[in-house]
Enzyme design. Structure first.
Site, PDB file in Angstrom:
ATOM      1  N   SER A 107       0.804  -1.217   0.000  1.00 40.08           N
ATOM      2  CA  SER A 107       0.000   0.000   0.000  1.00 40.08           C
ATOM      3  C   SER A 107       0.839   1.270   0.000  1.00 40.08           C
ATOM      4  O   SER A 107       0.306   2.361  -0.241  1.00 40.08           O
ATOM      5  CB  SER A 107      -0.918   0.028   1.234  1.00 40.08           C
ATOM      6  OG  SER A 107      -1.770  -1.082   1.241  1.00 40.08           O
ATOM      7  N   CYS A 139      -3.769   1.564  -9.650  1.00 39.01           N
ATOM      8  CA  CYS A 139      -4.113   1.612  -8.228  1.00 39.01           C
ATOM      9  C   CYS A 139      -5.373   2.455  -8.103  1.00 39.01           C
ATOM     10  O   CYS A 139      -5.341   3.671  -8.346  1.00 39.01           O
ATOM     11  CB  CYS A 139      -2.984   2.217  -7.401  1.00 39.01           C
ATOM     12  SG  CYS A 139      -3.438   2.462  -5.664  1.00 39.01           S
ATOM     13  N   ASN A 143      -7.064   3.270  -5.397  1.00 39.94           N
ATOM     14  CA  ASN A 143      -6.996   4.231  -4.305  1.00 39.94           C
ATOM     15  C   ASN A 143      -6.233   5.485  -4.712  1.00 39.94           C
ATOM     16  O   ASN A 143      -6.668   6.609  -4.444  1.00 39.94           O
ATOM     17  CB  ASN A 143      -6.355   3.581  -3.075  1.00 39.94           C
ATOM     18  CG  ASN A 143      -7.329   2.707  -2.309  1.00 39.94           C
ATOM     19  OD1 ASN A 143      -8.363   3.161  -1.858  1.00 39.94           O
ATOM     20  ND2 ASN A 143      -6.997   1.439  -2.172  1.00 39.94           N
ATOM     21  N   MET A 151      -8.045  -2.939  -1.978  1.00 39.63           N
ATOM     22  CA  MET A 151      -7.546  -2.145  -3.092  1.00 39.63           C
ATOM     23  C   MET A 151      -8.731  -1.558  -3.851  1.00 39.63           C
ATOM     24  O   MET A 151      -9.771  -2.210  -4.004  1.00 39.63           O
ATOM     25  CB  MET A 151      -6.713  -3.014  -4.029  1.00 39.63           C
ATOM     26  CG  MET A 151      -5.542  -3.730  -3.345  1.00 39.63           C
ATOM     27  SD  MET A 151      -6.022  -5.212  -2.437  1.00 39.63           S
ATOM     28  CE  MET A 151      -6.210  -6.389  -3.769  1.00 39.63           C
TER      29      MET A 151
END
Length: 397
Positions: free
Chosen positions: A68, A105, A107, A319
């Site tokens: 992360s 990604c 996020n 995710m």
């Protein structure tokens, strides 16, 4: 005395987006050799993060030694019509020598929308919500970020709470447009053409050597399996899974087999240098559990349980791109995800993950006998943690 190379001083912004964080760059601020794909770019980003690190702690870089937090983003004005920025994402391996460019990604897509305004690429027309159209360069998809603004700047603080993030912030709504992979022949959201596939696997992965899976490419290529097939309940937290080396190895071997079946790799060995994709997750029907924050999640507050792996470890929350895959699979009757959620058609799903719960929506429809997802929607938040300059030795690139 031999003179040592000086350090490069490169403008950078350290941002949290959703439950991830990474180092953001404007492409024009990068060293010239790192502005284009290749070894120089990879070496530069690895040195920024502090990889490869045989100690797996990232003590000499900006990374946090988890999937992360070992991330870099490059943003530039988009040359594509109807898009504001091009957003390129690099997942930097922690103790291995590579950068994985194979996926997005979700996020950090949130932070990319906010960064576009911070960086001056997008100028808000007024107070309220600024729409940023993002070209996700890794996978060639459009993401639309709806970013709150006031006085020409991003509003970062607010009351929106996201499980997996300890403090509230301002809500940013993301729309993933046509998130499923397209093979040019009507779509390949299900690469094998099946909602459920039975994989032949070694008996030491699952007893009997047969495993039912849903293989889907929406948001990010993802392999879904039933928790029960691995003797799991779906309520497990990170420590229970990541402390079991044998279980992690079984899931990683399965991920390689699934990647082969999805046509993402040509040999099982290739999975070692493609750690970012596909993801693998296990699902189960709703059940009460205690999240990692200490909060009790009631069975009646969720539709199903999902636990997902990232870079070989169980993710502390979920995710963003995997959330898109969850929503897409949940919307389509017959998938393992849909079955775990109780079956039937649905346009939104609330799932339980190790840090709490998340809600994500998807619009699915059947066209010419094939399922497709036109849009997935979820809310996240983002904010700048630090901005200024990052320094790396000048002989890196």
């Amino acid at each position: 005395m031999t003179s040592a190379p000086p350090q490069l001083r490169v403008p950078a912004t350290y941002m949290r987006g959703g439950t991830s964080k990474g180092v953001f760059f404007r492409r024009e601020d990068l060293p010239e050799a790192a502005r284009v794909p290749g070894t120089a770019r990879d070496r530069f980003l690895q040195r920024v993060i502090g990889s490869p690190d045989p100690y797996a702690v990232h003590i000499d870089g900006m990374g946090g030694a988890t999937s992360s937090t070992s991330k870099c983003v490059i943003v530039a004005p988009s040359a594509r019509a109807d898009h504001d920025i091009d957003y390129l994402y690099g997942q930097v391996a922690i103790d291995a020598d590579f950068v994985d460019w194979s996926g997005n990604c979700g996020n950090l897509s949130t932070a990319a929308g906010a960064f576009a305004i911070h960086a001056g690429y997008v100028v808000p027309a007024g107070d309220g919500v600024c729409t940023v159209r993002i070209w996700q360069a890794n996978i060639g998809k459009t993401i639309v970020a709806h970013v709150p603004v006031a006085g020409g700047a991003v509003v970062e603080t607010g009351a929106f709470e996201l499980d997996g993030v300890p403090f509230p912030a301002a809500e940013i709504v993301l729309e993933f447009i046509d998130p499923a992979e397209d093979d040019g022949e009507g779509g390949a959201m299900f690469p094998t053409g099946n909602l459920v596939d039975t994989l032949d696997v070694p008996a030491d992965i699952v007893a009997g050597g047969k495993l039912k899976t849903t293989l889907i490419d929406a948001g990010i290529p993802t392999i879904f399996v039933d928790a029960d097939d691995f003797g799991l309940t779906g309520t497990e937290l990170r420590e229970a899974i990541n402390g079991d080396a044998d279980l992690l190895a079984r899931f990683e071997r399965l991920r390689a087999i699934g990647a082969m079946r999805m046509g993402l790799i040509g040999s099982l060995d290739e999975a070692a240098t493609r750690q970012h994709t596909p993801k693998i997750a296990f699902v189960a029907p709703p059940a009460r559990y205690l999240a990692s924050s200490g909060k009790t999640v009631a069975a009646e507050d969720i539709d199903l349980l999902v636990r997902a792996f990232s870079m070989g470890k169980l993710h502390h929350a979920m995710m963003g791109t995997a959330s898109v895959a969850i929503a897409a699979a949940a919307a389509i009757p017959g998938t393992l995800v849909n079955r775990a959620a109780g079956g039937g058609e649905r346009q939104a799903v609330r799932f339980g993950h190790p840090s709490g719960t998340s809600r994500v929506g998807a619009e699915a429809k059947r066209v010419d006998g094939k399922w497709t997802v036109t849009k997935a929607v979820m809310s996240r938040s983002a904010r700048i943690l630090m901005e200024g300059f990052v320094r790396v030795p000048s002989d890196v690139c």
